[in-house]
Design a protein around this motif. Sequence first.
Motif, PDB file in Angstrom:
ATOM      1  N   ILE A 156      31.911  15.554  51.517  1.00 24.93           N
ATOM      2  CA  ILE A 156      31.061  14.378  51.321  1.00 24.93           C
ATOM      3  C   ILE A 156      30.639  13.806  52.669  1.00 24.93           C
ATOM      4  N   TRP A 157      31.579  13.726  53.600  1.00 22.26           N
ATOM      5  CA  TRP A 157      31.221  13.259  54.945  1.00 22.26           C
ATOM      6  C   TRP A 157      30.257  14.229  55.624  1.00 22.26           C
ATOM      7  N   ASP A 158      30.437  15.522  55.408  1.00 27.35           N
ATOM      8  CA  ASP A 158      29.505  16.505  55.983  1.00 27.35           C
ATOM      9  C   ASP A 158      28.104  16.323  55.401  1.00 27.35           C
ATOM     10  N   TYR A 159      28.027  16.072  54.105  1.00 27.08           N
ATOM     11  CA  TYR A 159      26.731  15.817  53.457  1.00 27.08           C
ATOM     12  C   TYR A 159      26.085  14.569  54.061  1.00 27.08           C
ATOM     13  N   ALA A 160      26.885  13.525  54.253  1.00 28.91           N
ATOM     14  CA  ALA A 160      26.356  12.293  54.830  1.00 28.91           C
ATOM     15  C   ALA A 160      25.848  12.523  56.245  1.00 28.91           C
ATOM     16  N   GLU A 161      26.539  13.328  57.003  1.00 28.66           N
ATOM     17  CA  GLU A 161      26.107  13.640  58.365  1.00 28.66           C
ATOM     18  C   GLU A 161      24.788  14.401  58.356  1.00 28.66           C
ATOM     19  N   GLN A 162      24.679  15.402  57.495  1.00 24.42           N
ATOM     20  CA  GLN A 162      23.477  16.242  57.465  1.00 24.42           C
ATOM     21  C   GLN A 162      22.249  15.478  56.984  1.00 24.42           C
ATOM     22  N   THR A 163      22.448  14.495  56.112  1.00 22.14           N
ATOM     23  CA  THR A 163      21.323  13.766  55.520  1.00 22.14           C
ATOM     24  C   THR A 163      21.101  12.393  56.152  1.00 22.14           C
ATOM     25  N   ARG A 164      21.919  12.036  57.151  1.00 22.96           N
ATOM     26  CA  ARG A 164      21.861  10.715  57.784  1.00 22.96           C
ATOM     27  C   ARG A 164      21.996   9.607  56.740  1.00 22.96           C
ATOM     28  N   ALA A 165      22.920   9.791  55.840  1.00 20.18           N
ATOM     29  CA  ALA A 165      23.093   8.877  54.720  1.00 20.18           C
ATOM     30  C   ALA A 165      23.643   7.524  55.173  1.00 20.18           C
ATOM     31  N   ILE A 166      23.399   6.532  54.330  1.00 22.13           N
ATOM     32  CA  ILE A 166      24.040   5.223  54.436  1.00 22.13           C
ATOM     33  C   ILE A 166      25.227   5.260  53.469  1.00 22.13           C
ATOM     34  N   VAL A 167      26.428   5.087  53.990  1.00 25.90           N
ATOM     35  CA  VAL A 167      27.637   5.230  53.183  1.00 25.90           C
ATOM     36  C   VAL A 167      28.359   3.888  53.134  1.00 25.90           C
ATOM     37  N   LEU A 168      28.422   3.293  51.954  1.00 22.26           N
ATOM     38  CA  LEU A 168      29.156   2.046  51.744  1.00 22.26           C
ATOM     39  C   LEU A 168      30.542   2.394  51.222  1.00 22.26           C
ATOM     40  N   VAL A 169      31.572   1.962  51.949  1.00 22.56           N
ATOM     41  CA  VAL A 169      32.951   2.287  51.573  1.00 22.56           C
ATOM     42  C   VAL A 169      33.735   0.996  51.366  1.00 22.56           C
ATOM     43  N   HIS A 170      34.371   0.873  50.230  1.00 27.61           N
ATOM     44  CA  HIS A 170      35.267  -0.255  49.995  1.00 27.61           C
ATOM     45  C   HIS A 170      36.393  -0.217  51.027  1.00 27.61           C
ATOM     46  N   THR A 171      36.633  -1.357  51.681  1.00 28.90           N
ATOM     47  CA  THR A 171      37.746  -1.448  52.632  1.00 28.90           C
ATOM     48  C   THR A 171      38.610  -2.654  52.301  1.00 28.90           C
ATOM     49  N   TRP A 172      39.849  -2.575  52.729  1.00 29.70           N
ATOM     50  CA  TRP A 172      40.792  -3.684  52.550  1.00 29.70           C
ATOM     51  C   TRP A 172      41.802  -3.645  53.684  1.00 29.70           C
ATOM     52  N   ASP A 173      42.127  -4.803  54.147  1.00 34.68           N
ATOM     53  CA  ASP A 173      43.093  -5.004  55.220  1.00 34.68           C
ATOM     54  C   ASP A 173      44.288  -4.048  55.119  1.00 34.68           C
ATOM     55  N   SER A 174      44.405  -3.138  56.086  1.00 32.40           N
ATOM     56  CA  SER A 174      45.562  -2.262  56.271  1.00 32.40           C
ATOM     57  C   SER A 174      45.842  -1.318  55.107  1.00 32.40           C
ATOM     58  N   ASP A 175      44.922  -1.200  54.160  1.00 36.23           N
ATOM     59  CA  ASP A 175      45.145  -0.314  53.018  1.00 36.23           C
ATOM     60  C   ASP A 175      45.281   1.134  53.494  1.00 36.23           C
ATOM     61  N   PRO A 176      46.304   1.869  53.040  1.00 42.29           N
ATOM     62  CA  PRO A 176      46.478   3.248  53.521  1.00 42.29           C
ATOM     63  C   PRO A 176      45.368   4.190  53.081  1.00 42.29           C
ATOM     64  N   ASN A 177      44.613   3.819  52.060  1.00 43.82           N
ATOM     65  CA  ASN A 177      43.488   4.645  51.620  1.00 43.82           C
ATOM     66  C   ASN A 177      42.156   4.237  52.240  1.00 43.82           C
ATOM     67  N   CYS A 178      42.019   2.950  52.628  1.00 44.49           N
ATOM     68  CA  CYS A 178      40.710   2.492  53.092  1.00 44.49           C
ATOM     69  C   CYS A 178      40.788   1.314  54.052  1.00 44.49           C
ATOM     70  N   GLY A 179      41.838   1.234  54.843  1.00 44.87           N
ATOM     71  CA  GLY A 179      41.893   0.197  55.861  1.00 44.87           C
ATOM     72  C   GLY A 179      40.833   0.420  56.927  1.00 44.87           C
ATOM     73  N   PRO A 180      40.248  -0.637  57.483  1.00 37.80           N
ATOM     74  CA  PRO A 180      39.161  -0.469  58.459  1.00 37.80           C
ATOM     75  C   PRO A 180      39.508   0.413  59.648  1.00 37.80           C
ATOM     76  N   LEU A 181      40.736   0.394  60.095  1.00 38.74           N
ATOM     77  CA  LEU A 181      41.095   1.155  61.300  1.00 38.74           C
ATOM     78  C   LEU A 181      41.168   2.659  61.052  1.00 38.74           C
ATOM     79  N   LEU A 182      41.000   3.089  59.798  1.00 46.47           N
ATOM     80  CA  LEU A 182      40.927   4.527  59.504  1.00 46.47           C
ATOM     81  C   LEU A 182      39.561   5.114  59.873  1.00 46.47           C
ATOM     82  N   PHE A 183      38.555   4.257  60.097  1.00 52.81           N
ATOM     83  CA  PHE A 183      37.175   4.742  60.149  1.00 52.81           C
ATOM     84  C   PHE A 183      36.655   5.212  61.503  1.00 52.81           C
TER      85      PHE A 183
END
Length: 258
Positions: free
Chosen positions: A121-148
């Motif tokens: 999915i990230w490769d697809y976004a890179e190839q197409t210059r996609a706008i990717v909206l990702v749910h984030t939450w403080d320190s969440d192990p699945n989507c904490g901001p510092l993972l990005f």
Amino acid sequence: MRSPIPIHDCHGHLGVHPDFPAYKAEPAEMLAVMDLLNIETLAITSTLACYNDCPRGNAEVDALLRVHPTRFRGYITVNPNPFGQGVAELDRWAHFHSPPLIKLHPGLHKYPVHGKNYLPIWDYAEQTRAIVLVHTWDSDPNCGPLLFPPIARAHPHARILLGHSGVTWRGYLQAIEAAEAAPNLFLDLSGSQNHRLILERCVEQLGAERILLGSDLPFLEASMTIARVLTAGISDMAKEQILRTNLMRLYNEKDETT
């Protein structure tokens, strides 16, 4: 508060949410709220897709876009499981928008945003210059901001919106830190918590061009977030960037009002 600036809103939803009352959630009701507040366009995600049924949820978005193509933009919501379904959904609904708008919800889909199943999915976004909206939450192990930052640096042509900017005060500080580390990370102002002077801090550290107005309609009151921007101690130019022109730039659209 009605905005004197026509707004392009990066974060809305289609459908009701189990944790929020069904308040003005029908498209006609949402359009009435948008007209009242001067929201010109709203980029929407299917709530059903966030809760794991991406094929049916994306089909709901498709149906709405066919009725109101000038007022709504459609995110293609993808689930990393089962492996391969995400790219199939992106191909199926590629007509929604160019560049593609992609929505990831690692929190509800219970899979880390840096996990191997997200790589296609990230490769697809890179190839197409996609706008990717990702749910984030403080320190969440699945989507904490510092993972990005590593993800953003590995996919420099993808434009990644940190949905809710981590939500909490600490989450916002993490989102600012992440965006400072990668120029293709952007902050989305939608969220269930408000923090005094945090917007001023975001503008001071990142610049207004890295911040987008998101309302989370119909789950949250769009007027609240709009008022945060309009009453903030930032320049009028910064307010216009946040409310309108930053998202238009990501869309590759010319502002016909100027």
